[in-house]
Design a protein around this motif. Structure first.
Motif: not given
Ligand SMILES: [Zn+2]
Length: 190
Positions: A102-106, A108-109, A112-116, A177-179
């Motif tokens: 999965l790739e999140f953009d600048a 953090a989306r 429809e998903l955004r990082i919490d 997508e992960h820490y």
């Protein structure tokens, strides 16, 4: 030992990964991770967490990861909110390499998903506290440096900035997508 295969507020990234033995950790790390989830269940019961790969039972090389050889590294998939602001598990399927593709953009989306980020801050602080309780500690966390300002601006983000050491340069793969958390078996003070 293996991380628990499920809990009230968490799940592994992949049943297959669990069956293939890719979620083993040192027993003190397992107890720390489990205790942190229990603390979070009380603190923010609406948030669901997903953990990723950790390592093999016998340790050793663990492709495609550079580390994860000694039972002290754990990948945590980012907690995400959907379009309605509800916490949902990160979609992990074979098609997106169980979440890792999965790739999140600048912003953090991803779709429809955004990082919490509030949920990540709470998780890191819960891990920090549970590690201390277990007599170990968090050595280093790898997370996309571009997202660190958002994490530090989150609820309790300032405490995260003070207590947790992050790798500042970009890692060999983007950690959006992960820490990745490295634990250290610190000696208990006498
Ligand atoms: Zn990792």
């Amino acid at each position: 030992m293996r991380l628990p295969a499920k809990g009230d507020n968490f799940a592994p990234y992949s049943e297959l990964g669990v069956r293939l033995g890719r979620t083993y950790v040192h027993e003190r790390v397992a107890r720390t991770v489990t205790a942190a989830y229990a603390a979070l269940a009380a603190l923010r019961p609406e948030t669901v967490y997903v953990y990723g790969e950790t390592g093999l039972a016998q340790g050793g090389r663990f492709e495609p990861h550079r580390t994860h050889r000694n039972g002290l590294s754990v990948d945590f998939m980012v907690p995400v909110l959907d379009a309605q602001g509800r916490s949902v598990p990160l979609p992990t399927a074979a098609g997106n390499r169980f979440g890792y593709d999965l790739e999140f953009d600048a912003q953090a989306r991803a779709g429809e998903l955004r990082i919490d980020f509030d949920a990540i801050a709470a998780h890191l602080l819960a891990l920090h506290a549970a590690a201390a309780e277990e007599g170990i500690r968090i050595g280093r966390v790898i997370f996309d440096p571009a997202y660190l300002p958002r994490l530090f601006a989150a609820e309790r983000g300032e405490a995260v900035r003070r207590r947790i050491a992050f790798m500042q340069r970009p890692a060999w793969v983007r950690h959006d997508e992960h820490y990745h958390v490295d634990f250290e078996l610190a000696c208990r003070p006498p």
